[in-house]
Design a protein around this motif. Sequence first.
Motif, PDB file in Angstrom:
ATOM      1  N   GLN A  15      28.437  11.968 -11.315  1.00 20.26           N
ATOM      2  CA  GLN A  15      27.589  11.096 -12.278  1.00 20.26           C
ATOM      3  C   GLN A  15      26.481  10.378 -11.404  1.00 20.26           C
ATOM      4  OE1 GLN A  15      30.019   8.528 -14.762  1.00 20.26           O
ATOM      5  NE2 GLN A  15      31.805   9.392 -13.505  1.00 20.26           N
ATOM      6  N   PRO A  16      25.488   9.683 -12.224  1.00 19.67           N
ATOM      7  CA  PRO A  16      24.496   8.913 -11.485  1.00 19.67           C
ATOM      8  C   PRO A  16      25.147   8.135 -10.652  1.00 19.67           C
ATOM      9  CG  PRO A  16      24.087   9.311 -13.801  1.00 19.67           C
ATOM     10  CD  PRO A  16      25.364   9.809 -13.665  1.00 19.67           C
ATOM     11  N   VAL A  17      24.814   7.952  -9.130  1.00 16.08           N
ATOM     12  CA  VAL A  17      25.470   7.393  -8.152  1.00 16.08           C
ATOM     13  C   VAL A  17      24.801   6.067  -7.813  1.00 16.08           C
ATOM     14  CG1 VAL A  17      26.053   7.514  -5.857  1.00 16.08           C
ATOM     15  CG2 VAL A  17      25.977   9.565  -7.183  1.00 16.08           C
ATOM     16  N   ILE A  41      24.577  18.224  -7.556  1.00 17.62           N
ATOM     17  CA  ILE A  41      23.940  18.111  -8.643  1.00 17.62           C
ATOM     18  C   ILE A  41      24.269  16.698  -9.272  1.00 17.62           C
ATOM     19  CG2 ILE A  41      24.086  18.790 -11.023  1.00 17.62           C
ATOM     20  CD1 ILE A  41      24.766  21.640 -10.296  1.00 17.62           C
ATOM     21  N   SER A  42      23.295  16.035  -9.434  1.00 19.56           N
ATOM     22  CA  SER A  42      23.550  14.240  -9.759  1.00 19.56           C
ATOM     23  C   SER A  42      22.469  14.132 -10.700  1.00 19.56           C
ATOM     24  CB  SER A  42      23.838  13.605  -8.388  1.00 19.56           C
ATOM     25  OG  SER A  42      24.173  12.343  -8.661  1.00 19.56           O
ATOM     26  N   GLY A  43      22.430  12.481 -10.819  1.00 20.35           N
ATOM     27  CA  GLY A  43      21.425  11.924 -11.386  1.00 20.35           C
ATOM     28  C   GLY A  43      20.339  11.255 -10.312  1.00 20.35           C
ATOM     29  N   TYR A  58      20.121  16.189 -13.346  1.00 22.04           N
ATOM     30  CA  TYR A  58      20.345  16.249 -14.769  1.00 22.04           C
ATOM     31  C   TYR A  58      20.014  15.151 -15.708  1.00 22.04           C
ATOM     32  CZ  TYR A  58      25.070  14.007 -13.960  1.00 22.04           C
ATOM     33  OH  TYR A  58      25.805  13.208 -13.676  1.00 22.04           O
ATOM     34  N   THR A  59      19.658  14.247 -15.058  1.00 24.50           N
ATOM     35  CA  THR A  59      19.199  12.900 -15.916  1.00 24.50           C
ATOM     36  C   THR A  59      18.399  12.232 -14.997  1.00 24.50           C
ATOM     37  OG1 THR A  59      19.977  10.976 -17.236  1.00 24.50           O
ATOM     38  CG2 THR A  59      21.348  11.667 -15.292  1.00 24.50           C
ATOM     39  N   GLU A  60      17.573  11.194 -15.599  1.00 21.45           N
ATOM     40  CA  GLU A  60      16.885  10.167 -15.106  1.00 21.45           C
ATOM     41  C   GLU A  60      17.570   8.702 -15.279  1.00 21.45           C
ATOM     42  OE1 GLU A  60      14.352  10.285 -13.366  1.00 21.45           O
ATOM     43  OE2 GLU A  60      13.732  12.586 -13.364  1.00 21.45           O
ATOM     44  N   SER A  61      18.645   8.822 -16.076  1.00 20.86           N
ATOM     45  CA  SER A  61      19.159   7.455 -16.596  1.00 20.86           C
ATOM     46  C   SER A  61      20.133   7.038 -15.241  1.00 20.86           C
ATOM     47  CB  SER A  61      19.918   7.661 -17.759  1.00 20.86           C
ATOM     48  OG  SER A  61      19.176   7.979 -18.872  1.00 20.86           O
ATOM     49  N   ARG A  62      20.394   5.814 -15.292  1.00 19.61           N
ATOM     50  CA  ARG A  62      21.456   5.306 -14.472  1.00 19.61           C
ATOM     51  C   ARG A  62      22.378   4.595 -15.431  1.00 19.61           C
ATOM     52  NH1 ARG A  62      19.493   5.029  -9.020  1.00 19.61           N
ATOM     53  NH2 ARG A  62      17.305   5.539  -8.803  1.00 19.61           N
ATOM     54  N   THR A  63      23.741   4.346 -15.006  1.00 17.52           N
ATOM     55  CA  THR A  63      24.703   3.735 -15.378  1.00 17.52           C
ATOM     56  C   THR A  63      24.685   2.104 -15.533  1.00 17.52           C
ATOM     57  OG1 THR A  63      26.213   3.878 -13.574  1.00 17.52           O
ATOM     58  CG2 THR A  63      26.232   5.657 -15.302  1.00 17.52           C
ATOM     59  N   ALA A  71      27.007   5.195 -23.452  1.00 20.98           N
ATOM     60  CA  ALA A  71      27.645   5.962 -24.294  1.00 20.98           C
ATOM     61  C   ALA A  71      26.741   7.004 -24.836  1.00 20.98           C
ATOM     62  CB  ALA A  71      28.597   5.326 -25.562  1.00 20.98           C
ATOM     63  N   VAL A  72      25.433   6.483 -25.290  1.00 19.07           N
ATOM     64  CA  VAL A  72      24.486   7.589 -25.614  1.00 19.07           C
ATOM     65  C   VAL A  72      24.054   8.511 -24.499  1.00 19.07           C
ATOM     66  CG1 VAL A  72      22.142   7.910 -26.536  1.00 19.07           C
ATOM     67  CG2 VAL A  72      23.749   6.059 -27.280  1.00 19.07           C
ATOM     68  N   ASP A  73      23.839   7.728 -23.212  1.00 13.60           N
ATOM     69  CA  ASP A  73      23.497   8.692 -22.163  1.00 13.60           C
ATOM     70  C   ASP A  73      24.852   9.594 -21.646  1.00 13.60           C
ATOM     71  OD1 ASP A  73      21.038   7.599 -21.873  1.00 13.60           O
ATOM     72  OD2 ASP A  73      21.856   5.848 -20.253  1.00 13.60           O
ATOM     73  N   PHE A  74      25.935   9.095 -21.831  1.00 13.93           N
ATOM     74  CA  PHE A  74      26.956   9.932 -21.487  1.00 13.93           C
ATOM     75  C   PHE A  74      27.005  11.426 -22.244  1.00 13.93           C
ATOM     76  CE2 PHE A  74      31.539  11.081 -22.780  1.00 13.93           C
ATOM     77  CZ  PHE A  74      31.952  11.511 -21.404  1.00 13.93           C
ATOM     78  N   VAL A  75      26.523  11.132 -23.740  1.00 10.18           N
ATOM     79  CA  VAL A  75      26.602  12.422 -24.596  1.00 10.18           C
ATOM     80  C   VAL A  75      25.628  13.061 -24.138  1.00 10.18           C
ATOM     81  CG1 VAL A  75      26.329  13.207 -26.898  1.00 10.18           C
ATOM     82  CG2 VAL A  75      27.845  11.426 -26.509  1.00 10.18           C
ATOM     83  N   ARG A  76      24.445  12.582 -23.673  1.00  9.07           N
ATOM     84  CA  ARG A  76      23.311  13.424 -23.445  1.00  9.07           C
ATOM     85  C   ARG A  76      23.329  14.042 -21.927  1.00  9.07           C
ATOM     86  NH1 ARG A  76      18.649   8.853 -24.736  1.00  9.07           N
ATOM     87  NH2 ARG A  76      18.317   9.284 -26.770  1.00  9.07           N
ATOM     88  N   ASN A  77      24.158  13.264 -21.166  1.00  9.99           N
ATOM     89  CA  ASN A  77      24.187  13.930 -19.946  1.00  9.99           C
ATOM     90  C   ASN A  77      25.109  15.118 -19.784  1.00  9.99           C
ATOM     91  OD1 ASN A  77      22.625  12.034 -18.771  1.00  9.99           O
ATOM     92  ND2 ASN A  77      24.328  10.814 -18.101  1.00  9.99           N
ATOM     93  N   GLN A  78      26.139  15.159 -20.500  1.00 10.21           N
ATOM     94  CA  GLN A  78      27.121  16.103 -20.780  1.00 10.21           C
ATOM     95  C   GLN A  78      26.181  17.411 -21.287  1.00 10.21           C
ATOM     96  OE1 GLN A  78      30.990  16.176 -21.619  1.00 10.21           O
ATOM     97  NE2 GLN A  78      31.338  14.112 -21.944  1.00 10.21           N
ATOM     98  N   ILE A  79      25.537  17.145 -22.048  1.00  9.93           N
ATOM     99  CA  ILE A  79      24.672  18.612 -22.868  1.00  9.93           C
ATOM    100  C   ILE A  79      23.961  19.202 -21.460  1.00  9.93           C
ATOM    101  CG2 ILE A  79      22.977  19.213 -24.283  1.00  9.93           C
ATOM    102  CD1 ILE A  79      24.074  17.078 -26.220  1.00  9.93           C
TER     103      ILE A  79
END
Length: 369
Positions: A15-17, A41-43, A58-63, A71-79
């Motif tokens: 996940q984003p670290v 492979i990470s954020g 796979y994403t620019e977002s952080r948790t 939750a929205v990022d979680f779905v986007r990140n999975q895709i």
Amino acid sequence: MYETTPMTHITIVTQPVGPIGEAQTRSLLNIMAEIGEVSLISGPIDDPDLKQYQTQQYTESRTGKGAIPDAVDFVRNQIALSTLVRNVDTDILWFNGMQLYTLPIWIAKSTDVPVVVQPKGDVPLALYLNWDIPESVRRTLFRVLRRVEHIGYSLADFTVFYSPSMAEEYGIDNAITNGMRYISDDFGYDTHFEDRDPKIGFLGRHNADKNIKTIVEIAKSVDYEFHFAGTGPMLDWVRNQTSKDDSINIHGWVEDPEEFLNEMRLLVYPSSPIEGLPTTIMEAHACGTPTITTAVSGNPDIVIDGETGYLIDEASAEKFVDKIESAEFDELRKMSANCREMAAEQFTKEAAVERYEAIIRTVTGGSTP
């Protein structure tokens, strides 16, 4: 380079670290780099030691933005992650702390390479404790995520846990249970136990999943000088709760955690199952500091009751205080020696590499670890 599987290419997916996750991920990558070729492979990543391994993001977002945005990022990140893992060229896909990412795990199964899921802790419980949303919604989401988590485990070809007790806590059968990491050489026995003042304390993040309220109760009740080290969202609350007690010291962030641990006669750590196998307890062992903790997750595998610390059956301030007050100096001194011996045998990088060499052999079709 170790010779067991020198050409194995291992792709670690995380996940984003954040700052805490960086240390855990760095440890795993350093172990794997001694065994084969490694990519990550990470954020977003700030740590230069991790960036050298990162091949895809796979994403620019952080948790940590809140329940709904996360939750929205979680779905986007999975895709996004599903697209990447479908096309990755590797020998092993290793999902580290990603047991909720069932879609990319499922997609990874179609790549004809072994898929490994390794939890770092109890993610649904951690989210439940830290979400600031109505209780009924928290409970519903917790139950949903718990089911999703078990789907993730069932999809994997292999599940790797830090220790046998951790796998038992999570209710996973037929798991690989020797995936303990290692601790830095920076942690060592610098202050002889006989030279330590009667101080005990807590080192870690000050938040709900560390049972910080219980630790404050313990600090107020014991006949010891108590020290808090670390930061977190509840640090100000801890300061307010303890401001009138001269025997309680609040350090906040400490630059040298090894020095702090070397000053303590006992680490107080009423752990929750969230943590898996707390690195802080392993570091305390190396410093010759026994730990009093709860008998949850992987703790019983390194805190041997009466030998390297004390195990309490629940995070009860009263039970912790009773055990602390009854502890004798000679008993703690013997525990200190046992802690150092365990750390020297089990918590080194060399020992960790040997454990993971055996795991990789299993994953790639060799012998059982």
